[in-house]
Enzyme design. Structure first.
Site, PDB file in Angstrom:
ATOM      1  N   CYS A 112       0.831  -1.206   0.000  1.00 16.63           N
ATOM      2  CA  CYS A 112       0.000   0.000   0.000  1.00 16.63           C
ATOM      3  C   CYS A 112       0.873   1.267   0.000  1.00 16.63           C
ATOM      4  O   CYS A 112       1.459   1.595  -1.021  1.00 16.63           O
ATOM      5  CB  CYS A 112      -0.998  -0.017   1.146  1.00 16.63           C
ATOM      6  SG  CYS A 112      -2.359   1.147   0.892  1.00 16.63           S
ATOM      7  N   HIS A 219      -3.789  -4.711   0.383  1.00 18.27           N
ATOM      8  CA  HIS A 219      -3.312  -5.133   1.703  1.00 18.27           C
ATOM      9  C   HIS A 219      -3.375  -6.661   1.836  1.00 18.27           C
ATOM     10  O   HIS A 219      -4.284  -7.205   2.490  1.00 18.27           O
ATOM     11  CB  HIS A 219      -4.144  -4.479   2.813  1.00 18.27           C
ATOM     12  CG  HIS A 219      -3.737  -3.076   3.132  1.00 18.27           C
ATOM     13  ND1 HIS A 219      -2.784  -2.777   4.085  1.00 18.27           N
ATOM     14  CD2 HIS A 219      -4.146  -1.899   2.609  1.00 18.27           C
ATOM     15  CE1 HIS A 219      -2.631  -1.454   4.149  1.00 18.27           C
ATOM     16  NE2 HIS A 219      -3.439  -0.895   3.266  1.00 18.27           N
ATOM     17  N   GLU A 221      -1.680  -8.624   3.670  1.00 15.26           N
ATOM     18  CA  GLU A 221      -1.472  -9.102   5.039  1.00 15.26           C
ATOM     19  C   GLU A 221      -2.785  -9.297   5.794  1.00 15.26           C
ATOM     20  O   GLU A 221      -2.853 -10.082   6.744  1.00 15.26           O
ATOM     21  CB  GLU A 221      -0.560  -8.130   5.806  1.00 15.26           C
ATOM     22  CG  GLU A 221      -1.207  -6.889   6.371  1.00 15.26           C
ATOM     23  CD  GLU A 221      -1.602  -5.835   5.340  1.00 15.26           C
ATOM     24  OE1 GLU A 221      -2.276  -4.861   5.716  1.00 15.26           O
ATOM     25  OE2 GLU A 221      -1.223  -5.982   4.161  1.00 15.26           O
TER      26      GLU A 221
END
Length: 243
Positions: A112, A219, A221
């Site tokens: 990001c 994102h 994660e």
């Protein structure tokens, strides 16, 4: 088995009641690294360049995490009214770590804000506010935390890219979450575009001549528990760090 040490860049948050400043990082980053087989190390912001270098030299890989906007001065621009969360000290530290990693061929995953750091550190620019600058743009930003786990649009990933292989996918289309109001403008000369959204916004870049230097605008994660390609991306980082 010895797990590779993966350093994760952090930002800061200010307590609304006291004004106290804290080092801040969402736990999804450490969770993703650990689940993929790495040992996460949080890199505090606000340390000296010498201390940062000592930490960097002990790392097997790096994650540049999400957060506020980069100071537009870093890419020769003046800030729009939409720019927020600027932290020049964080910018400089992350630019430095990114350049070190590129020079040393140390595996790096930029997420990001991180993909924007990667682009600016290597000579690129940013779109400061997508709704103002990209006609017909998709909705890329939402302030609700529920968007971290929501797949909101597709990206097309180039099949011959390192990113495609790192994700372990078998087709070009991939659904992603999206929490950014800025995007990559002019792409740094050494970077190759590896993924785009349907509105043309760059969603993935890489350095073809490095083992693993990849940036994504979404994102991953936050998606490793439910979406195998996102976990595979972190596992690919860990495997490169082992090498």
């Amino acid at each position: 088995m010895i797990r590779p040490l993966i350093g994760i860049a952090t930002g800061t948050r200010q307590a609304p009641d006291t004004g106290a400043v804290f080092v801040a990082l969402r736990p999804t980053y450490t969770h993703a690294v650990e689940k993929a087989g790495g040992a996460p190390i949080i890199i505090p912001t606000g340390i000296s360049r010498g201390t940062l270098r000592h930490i960097y030299e002990r790392l097997d890989g790096i994650v540049i995490s999400g957060g506020g906007d980069i100071d537009p001065a870093g890419y020769g621009d003046t800030p729009s009214v939409h720019v927020y969360g600027v932290d020049p000290a964080r910018d400089e530290a992350e630019f430095q770590m990114t350049r070190w990693a590129v020079e040393d061929d140390k595996p790096l995953l930029a997420i990001c804000r991180g993909i924007q750091v990667l682009n600016v550190a290597l000579g690129g620019t940013l779109i400061q506010h997508i709704p103002d600058e990209v006609k017909g743009a998709l909705t890329h930003a939402n302030l609700s935390d529920e968007w971290f786990s929501r797949l909101v649009h597709d990206v097309t990933v180039t099949q011959d890219s390192k990113l495609y292989r790192a994700l372990g996918i078998s087709r070009e289309r991939l659904s992603v979450n999206s929490l950014h109001h800025q995007g990559l403008g002019q792409i740094a000369p050494s970077l190759h575009v590896a993924a785009r959204a349907d509105d043309g916004i760059v969603e993935g870049v890489e350095l073809p001549d490095r083992r693993f230097v990849i940036g994504v605008q979404w994102h991953p994660e936050a998606l490793v528990d439910d979406h195998p390609p996102m976990l595979c991306l972190f596992e690919s980082l860990i495997n490169a760090a082992k090498g």
